[in-house]
Scaffold this motif. Structure first.
Motif, PDB file in Angstrom:
ATOM      1  N   ILE A   1     -46.177 100.083 -95.646  1.00  0.00           N
ATOM      2  CA  ILE A   1     -46.760 100.665 -96.861  1.00  0.00           C
ATOM      3  C   ILE A   1     -45.646 100.494 -97.873  1.00  0.00           C
ATOM      4  O   ILE A   1     -44.472 100.859 -97.576  1.00  0.00           O
ATOM      5  CB  ILE A   1     -46.719 102.120 -96.785  1.00  0.00           C
ATOM      6  CG1 ILE A   1     -48.163 102.026 -95.647  1.00  0.00           C
ATOM      7  CG2 ILE A   1     -47.086 102.312 -98.383  1.00  0.00           C
ATOM      8  CD1 ILE A   1     -48.568 103.441 -95.099  1.00  0.00           C
ATOM      9  N   ALA A   2     -45.335 100.400 -98.855  1.00  0.00           N
ATOM     10  CA  ALA A   2     -44.634  99.593-100.255  1.00  0.00           C
ATOM     11  C   ALA A   2     -44.504 100.612-100.517  1.00  0.00           C
ATOM     12  O   ALA A   2     -45.193 101.440-101.403  1.00  0.00           O
ATOM     13  CB  ALA A   2     -44.845  98.180-101.002  1.00  0.00           C
ATOM     14  N   VAL A   3     -42.903 101.574-100.510  1.00  0.00           N
ATOM     15  CA  VAL A   3     -42.731 103.058-101.658  1.00  0.00           C
ATOM     16  C   VAL A   3     -42.095 102.375-103.056  1.00  0.00           C
ATOM     17  O   VAL A   3     -40.274 101.282-102.893  1.00  0.00           O
ATOM     18  CB  VAL A   3     -41.684 103.774-100.847  1.00  0.00           C
ATOM     19  CG1 VAL A   3     -41.323 104.992-101.850  1.00  0.00           C
ATOM     20  CG2 VAL A   3     -43.064 103.937 -99.494  1.00  0.00           C
ATOM     21  N   PRO A   4     -42.199 102.825-103.972  1.00  0.00           N
ATOM     22  CA  PRO A   4     -43.521 103.092-104.098  1.00  0.00           C
ATOM     23  C   PRO A   4     -44.716 102.532-104.674  1.00  0.00           C
ATOM     24  O   PRO A   4     -45.252 103.532-104.919  1.00  0.00           O
ATOM     25  CB  PRO A   4     -42.739 103.568-105.707  1.00  0.00           C
ATOM     26  CG  PRO A   4     -42.158 102.617-106.562  1.00  0.00           C
ATOM     27  CD  PRO A   4     -40.943 102.071-104.903  1.00  0.00           C
ATOM     28  N   ALA A   5     -44.802 101.585-104.350  1.00  0.00           N
ATOM     29  CA  ALA A   5     -45.758 100.968-105.010  1.00  0.00           C
ATOM     30  C   ALA A   5     -46.554 101.464-104.623  1.00  0.00           C
ATOM     31  O   ALA A   5     -48.710 101.258-105.198  1.00  0.00           O
ATOM     32  CB  ALA A   5     -46.265  99.258-104.795  1.00  0.00           C
ATOM     33  N   GLN A   6     -47.190 101.737-103.437  1.00  0.00           N
ATOM     34  CA  GLN A   6     -48.314 102.427-103.054  1.00  0.00           C
ATOM     35  C   GLN A   6     -48.116 103.273-102.780  1.00  0.00           C
ATOM     36  O   GLN A   6     -49.412 104.480-102.332  1.00  0.00           O
ATOM     37  CB  GLN A   6     -48.997 101.332-101.657  1.00  0.00           C
ATOM     38  CG  GLN A   6     -48.791  99.877-101.640  1.00  0.00           C
ATOM     39  CD  GLN A   6     -48.725  99.366 -99.963  1.00  0.00           C
ATOM     40  OE1 GLN A   6     -48.027  98.504-100.009  1.00  0.00           O
ATOM     41  NE2 GLN A   6     -50.267  99.409 -99.448  1.00  0.00           N
TER      42      GLN A   6
ATOM     43  N   ALA B   1     -45.809 106.462-102.801  1.00  0.00           N
ATOM     44  CA  ALA B   1     -44.756 107.598-103.943  1.00  0.00           C
ATOM     45  C   ALA B   1     -44.235 109.123-102.944  1.00  0.00           C
ATOM     46  O   ALA B   1     -45.117 109.241-102.969  1.00  0.00           O
ATOM     47  CB  ALA B   1     -45.006 108.169-105.599  1.00  0.00           C
ATOM     48  N   VAL B   2     -42.692 109.516-102.951  1.00  0.00           N
ATOM     49  CA  VAL B   2     -42.132 110.073-102.512  1.00  0.00           C
ATOM     50  C   VAL B   2     -41.413 111.452-103.177  1.00  0.00           C
ATOM     51  O   VAL B   2     -40.557 110.639-103.813  1.00  0.00           O
ATOM     52  CB  VAL B   2     -41.565 109.476-101.102  1.00  0.00           C
ATOM     53  CG1 VAL B   2     -40.700 110.741 -99.674  1.00  0.00           C
ATOM     54  CG2 VAL B   2     -42.151 108.491-100.143  1.00  0.00           C
ATOM     55  N   VAL B   3     -41.377 112.025-102.994  1.00  0.00           N
ATOM     56  CA  VAL B   3     -40.687 113.128-103.277  1.00  0.00           C
ATOM     57  C   VAL B   3     -40.356 114.279-102.376  1.00  0.00           C
ATOM     58  O   VAL B   3     -40.975 114.829-101.864  1.00  0.00           O
ATOM     59  CB  VAL B   3     -41.095 113.889-104.916  1.00  0.00           C
ATOM     60  CG1 VAL B   3     -40.589 114.809-105.134  1.00  0.00           C
ATOM     61  CG2 VAL B   3     -41.813 112.836-105.565  1.00  0.00           C
TER      62      VAL B   3
ATOM     63  N   LEU C   1     -34.467 108.995-103.435  1.00  0.00           N
ATOM     64  CA  LEU C   1     -35.505 109.180-103.370  1.00  0.00           C
ATOM     65  C   LEU C   1     -35.375 110.113-104.788  1.00  0.00           C
ATOM     66  O   LEU C   1     -34.301 110.860-105.107  1.00  0.00           O
ATOM     67  CB  LEU C   1     -35.005 109.712-101.942  1.00  0.00           C
ATOM     68  CG  LEU C   1     -36.066 111.345-102.006  1.00  0.00           C
ATOM     69  CD1 LEU C   1     -37.476 110.978-102.135  1.00  0.00           C
ATOM     70  CD2 LEU C   1     -35.463 112.091-100.631  1.00  0.00           C
ATOM     71  N   THR C   2     -36.892 110.236-105.144  1.00  0.00           N
ATOM     72  CA  THR C   2     -36.998 111.449-106.391  1.00  0.00           C
ATOM     73  C   THR C   2     -36.523 112.629-105.580  1.00  0.00           C
ATOM     74  O   THR C   2     -37.686 112.739-104.586  1.00  0.00           O
ATOM     75  CB  THR C   2     -37.883 110.505-106.881  1.00  0.00           C
ATOM     76  OG1 THR C   2     -37.861 109.887-107.949  1.00  0.00           O
ATOM     77  CG2 THR C   2     -38.181 111.673-108.019  1.00  0.00           C
ATOM     78  N   THR C   3     -36.168 113.486-106.394  1.00  0.00           N
ATOM     79  CA  THR C   3     -36.183 114.571-105.998  1.00  0.00           C
ATOM     80  C   THR C   3     -35.853 115.807-106.186  1.00  0.00           C
ATOM     81  O   THR C   3     -35.582 115.752-107.615  1.00  0.00           O
ATOM     82  CB  THR C   3     -35.318 114.558-104.257  1.00  0.00           C
ATOM     83  OG1 THR C   3     -35.023 115.441-103.542  1.00  0.00           O
ATOM     84  CG2 THR C   3     -33.640 114.393-104.786  1.00  0.00           C
TER      85      THR C   3
ATOM     86  N   ARG D   1     -35.565 109.199-109.292  1.00  0.00           N
ATOM     87  CA  ARG D   1     -35.320 107.709-108.750  1.00  0.00           C
ATOM     88  C   ARG D   1     -36.784 106.785-108.419  1.00  0.00           C
ATOM     89  O   ARG D   1     -37.630 107.036-108.702  1.00  0.00           O
ATOM     90  CB  ARG D   1     -34.036 108.155-107.857  1.00  0.00           C
ATOM     91  CG  ARG D   1     -33.105 108.818-108.651  1.00  0.00           C
ATOM     92  CD  ARG D   1     -31.890 108.811-106.563  1.00  0.00           C
ATOM     93  NE  ARG D   1     -31.408 109.858-106.967  1.00  0.00           N
ATOM     94  CZ  ARG D   1     -30.572 111.180-106.548  1.00  0.00           C
ATOM     95  NH1 ARG D   1     -32.000 111.581-105.058  1.00  0.00           N
ATOM     96  NH2 ARG D   1     -30.047 112.011-106.752  1.00  0.00           N
ATOM     97  N   GLU D   2     -36.315 105.901-107.927  1.00  0.00           N
ATOM     98  CA  GLU D   2     -36.713 104.362-107.282  1.00  0.00           C
ATOM     99  C   GLU D   2     -38.411 104.886-105.842  1.00  0.00           C
ATOM    100  O   GLU D   2     -39.400 104.295-106.766  1.00  0.00           O
ATOM    101  CB  GLU D   2     -36.199 102.788-107.361  1.00  0.00           C
ATOM    102  CG  GLU D   2     -35.331 103.183-107.959  1.00  0.00           C
ATOM    103  CD  GLU D   2     -34.226 103.424-108.133  1.00  0.00           C
ATOM    104  OE1 GLU D   2     -34.175 104.970-107.256  1.00  0.00           O
ATOM    105  OE2 GLU D   2     -33.425 103.108-109.293  1.00  0.00           O
ATOM    106  N   SER D   3     -38.203 106.222-106.332  1.00  0.00           N
ATOM    107  CA  SER D   3     -39.240 105.958-104.949  1.00  0.00           C
ATOM    108  C   SER D   3     -40.497 106.813-105.103  1.00  0.00           C
ATOM    109  O   SER D   3     -41.518 107.263-104.708  1.00  0.00           O
ATOM    110  CB  SER D   3     -38.801 107.503-104.112  1.00  0.00           C
ATOM    111  OG  SER D   3     -38.479 108.263-103.969  1.00  0.00           O
ATOM    112  N   ALA D   4     -40.364 107.651-106.681  1.00  0.00           N
ATOM    113  CA  ALA D   4     -42.256 108.263-107.503  1.00  0.00           C
ATOM    114  C   ALA D   4     -41.862 107.631-108.657  1.00  0.00           C
ATOM    115  O   ALA D   4     -40.434 107.700-109.246  1.00  0.00           O
ATOM    116  CB  ALA D   4     -41.667 108.946-107.167  1.00  0.00           C
TER     117      ALA D   4
END
Length: 343
Positions: free
Chosen positions: A275-280, A282-284, A299-301, A340-343
């Motif tokens: 599962i591609a992060v963040p294309a599919q 998003a993670v915060v 990581l977006t946080t 950042r890039e994860s979301a």
């Protein structure tokens, strides 16, 4: 985001603390009898023992275990209570607290309470009995008995990492519900519509996820899926949490985690499943730990200034212990979302 200032409270060490004489008066016995009931209960009658223990329960009195110590004497010791030393999220606060106190000649004693009120109550009873010059708590005090004991002790208290309109004494922190709302709005603004939460089962993360869910509902999104895991949270529980979430709602497109370690676990599990992060997805995360910026994707946080919390808590304790007025007694340090890039 700044909490309204509240009136300064006078220094409480040496004034306002519940004493053995107060307990004796309430129990209707002599102070020496009350002392005997607490220290050698076999030497008093059951009726006297019950009167004294009832008075202790009503007042929140904790006897001073520093035998022969004067009530006015300073221990130069400050006790800090954290839920866990295994998780790194509180380390900056502890470090800053230690360093700032040391500059004024105070030493820090660290206690681990876990996430159960009864454990915190037992730890606080031991701490109060040794009469430190101050107590720093992680979070706000929820146990009625613990709150009563702290108020009765007359020891300066700073609650941290939270906000409440009714602090025990002094407070420095931020609003967990505001964090939850802000993250939901952040994800919605980035086009995410199928939101979920993987969170520890502690009270503070619960308030964040509740506000997150309410904000999502207010934006017209579907009900937020929630997976809770035991606190303290780990990378492993993050992987398991995402696995459980995807079994229920495989089309989830954003996950808010109650810690960066959980978020790392979610990202690891997503990678393992292709599962591609963040294309599919998003993670915060929450905490902006040292590794967060170096992950791939980064990581977006939610960033909390733990150093600022520690320094302000130390200043509160030193000012109060040395008889200076403290105003305001509540400081809201706020928070920020680090995109950042994860979301």
């Amino acid at each position: 985001m700044t909490a309204p200032a509240t009136p300064a409270r006078r220094a409480r060490r040496g004034s306002g603390a519940v004493t053995l004489h107060d307990v004796a008066r309430l129990a209707g016995v002599a102070p020496i009898t009350a002392s005997r009931a607490l220290n050698t209960p076999s030497q008093v009658s059951p009726d006297v023992l019950k009167k004294v223990t009832d008075a202790v329960g009503r007042t929140g009195y904790v006897r001073n275990r520093l035998a022969g110590g004067l009530a006015s004497a300073r221990s130069r010791l400050v006790a800090a209570v954290v839920p866990t030393i295994a998780g790194p999220v509180f380390l900056q606060t502890v470090q800053a607290l230690t360093e700032a106190l040391a500059e004024h000649g105070y030493q820090l004693m660290l206690g681990q309470s876990g996430y159960v009120d009864s454990r915190e109550d037992a730890l606080l009873e031991t701490i109060i009995g040794r009469r430190p010059d101050g107590i720093v708590l992680t979070g706000i005090m929820h146990s009625a008995q613990g709150r009563k004991r702290l108020l009765a002790a007359g020891i300066p208290v700073v609650e941290t990492w939270d906000l409440t309109p009714t602090p025990i004494d002094m407070l420095v922190g931020f609003s967990h519900p505001e964090v939850g709302r802000a993250v939901a709005e952040f994800l919605h603004a980035r086009g995410r519509r199928r939101l979920a939460v993987v969170a520890g089962d502690d009270e503070r993360s619960t308030r964040r996820l509740q506000a997150f869910s309410q904000a999502a509902a207010a934006a017209g999104l579907r009900e937020v899926a929630v997976v809770t895991v035991p606190a303290p949270t780990t990378l492993k529980s993050g992987r398991a949490g995402l696995g459980e979430l995807l079994q229920r709602l495989p089309d989830t497109d954003a996950v808010f985690c109650s810690s960066d370690l959980l978020a790392l676990g979610v990202m690891t599990e997503a990678q393992a499943r292709g599962i591609a992060v963040p294309a599919q997805l998003a993670v915060v995360g929450f905490g902006d730990l040292a590794f967060s910026a170096d992950l791939y994707p980064a990581l977006t946080t939610v960033r909390i200034d733990g150093m600022a919390i520690g320094r302000q808590a130390a200043q509160f304790i030193v000012d109060r212990a040395e008889g200076r007025e403290v105003a305001p007694r509540v400081v809201d340090i706020g928070f920020s979302i680090v995109a950042r890039e994860s979301a």
